[in-house]
Design an enzyme around this catalytic site. Structure first.
Site, PDB file in Angstrom:
ATOM      1  N   GLU A  93       0.724  -1.378   0.116  1.00 32.69           N
ATOM      2  CA  GLU A  93       0.083  -0.025   0.045  1.00 32.69           C
ATOM      3  C   GLU A  93       0.837   1.199   0.297  1.00 32.69           C
ATOM      4  OE1 GLU A  93      -4.288  -1.432   1.736  1.00 32.69           O
ATOM      5  OE2 GLU A  93      -2.613  -0.707   3.379  1.00 32.69           O
ATOM      6  N   CYS A 345      -1.374   6.497   9.985  1.00 32.68           N
ATOM      7  CA  CYS A 345       0.120   5.944  10.675  1.00 32.68           C
ATOM      8  C   CYS A 345      -0.323   4.474  11.371  1.00 32.68           C
ATOM      9  CB  CYS A 345       0.716   6.882  11.685  1.00 32.68           C
ATOM     10  SG  CYS A 345       2.257   6.035  12.284  1.00 32.68           S
TER      11      CYS A 345
END
Length: 357
Positions: A93, A345
């Site tokens: 990703e 994150c």
């Protein structure tokens, strides 16, 4: 499974050597790399000043586009996440974060990750393999294609391009240092991407020997360290790497990096309720930061897969930040981007049809 090497992985010298091996002129290397990295072509046929015979030789030996877009998700805040399939059928990703005319890309450097940090969903994937330099560069080039194809413009009215690179996606970048170094050198090359070293940040969980190697190689980049705790007990509980290289060893490597490069180091610090977002943690963070040329980038824990870890309340976050700032430590709180598409994150992990892979 055998697959072709990505032509973007080759350095200029390696490409010249290959050209000699196939009875072609070495000067063609500069022309080819301008097509790859300046024009960012999508097929060999676009290289109009390269002979059809040489284009055919390249096509037989090297892949030009090794990543295939599988999925694309757009957040309500403008963040874009791509799921790319590699030539050998794995998935990674990549995230693009637009902000104030800048287009930052968080790139993956490995398929999965071996570090097993408790707050990171990528850890659940385990480690499969390193990405080639060409594959990492293609993450960036694919984002540039997206910006061009969708009419994004820069502040000067030209076609927008990626402005900042963050090696903070899937994987531990320093465990793939050879390819990360190649990528940084290609991006920094004035004849190619011409990207300043301060626009590239390599993030590590704390692989101490590789921090030193990063300096030895003179890799053009900034360094960020995922500190995420202020003592060995807590850090080892959420980051197993600390059992091999505890905080004391990590700080020695950070000090050497600062001394030899004269650069700041950014400490990334995930705020976890009752672990890293406490008055005690604030005092310990101050003790670590006060004597060093460092900045702290605080990140409130994003939703993950560990039910024992919780985000602190807004009040706890404010109290923590106030305590650290009172000691004149430079600390900022990162505004979470892309949470709704699992692009923030610690949230990257290939998930399709209800199964993680």
């Amino acid at each position: 499974m055998e697959w072709q090497r990505n032509i973007k992985t080759l350095t200029t010298d390696e490409l010249k050597a290959w050209l000699r091996d196939v009875d072609e002129k070495p000067y063609r290397a500069d022309q080819i790399q301008k097509w790859l990295f300046c024009q960012q072509v999508r097929s060999y046929d676009e290289m109009v000043n390269i002979s059809p015979a040489l284009r055919e030789k390249m096509a037989k030996q090297f892949t030009l586009c090794g990543l295939k877009e599988d999925q694309r998700s757009v957040s309500v805040d403008g963040t874009v996440k791509w799921l790319f399939e590699t030539e050998d059928g794995h998935h990674i990703e990549t995230v693009m974060i637009p902000a104030n005319g800048r287009y930052s890309v968080c790139v993956s450097t490995q398929v999965g990750c071996a570090m097993n940090c408790a707050f990171c969903r990528t850890a659940k994937m385990g480690f499969t393999r390193n990405l080639e330099a060409g594959e990492i560069l293609e993450e960036i080039i694919n984002v540039n294609w997206y910006l061009k194809d969708n009419g994004f413009m820069n502040e000067e009215g030209g076609v927008a391009q990626v402005t900042n690179i963050i090696f903070m996606g899937m994987g531990e970048p320093l465990n793939n240092l050879e390819n990360v170094h190649r990528v940084c050198c290609t991006l920094h090359n004035q004849k190619l991407f011409n990207m300043g070293a301060k626009r590239m940040t390599v993030s590590t969980s704390g692989v101490v020997p590789k921090i030193k190697e990063l300096v030895d190689r003179n890799t053009p980049c900034c360094l960020a360290v995922s500190l995420n705790s202020t003592n060995n007990e807590y850090r080892s509980s959420v980051m197993p790497v600390n059992k091999t290289w505890p905080i004391e060893k990590l700080l020695e490597a950070v000090d050497e990096y600062i001394r030899r490069t004269d650069n700041y180091v950014t400490f990334e610090f995930v705020l976890i309720q009752n672990i890293t977002c406490t008055p005690k943690a604030a005092k310990e963070l101050i003790r670590i930061c006060a004597p060093r040329r460092v900045k702290v980038n605080a990140i409130v824990l994003n939703d993950g897969d560990d039910p024992t870890l919780h985000a602190p309340t807004p009040e706890e976050v404010e109290d923590f930040l106030a305590a650290v700032r009172a000691a004149e430590i430079q600390i900022t709180i990162r505004n979470p981007r892309g949470r709704d598409i699992l692009a923030a994150c610690g949230q990257l992990a290939y998930k399709k049809e209800g199964k993680e892979c």
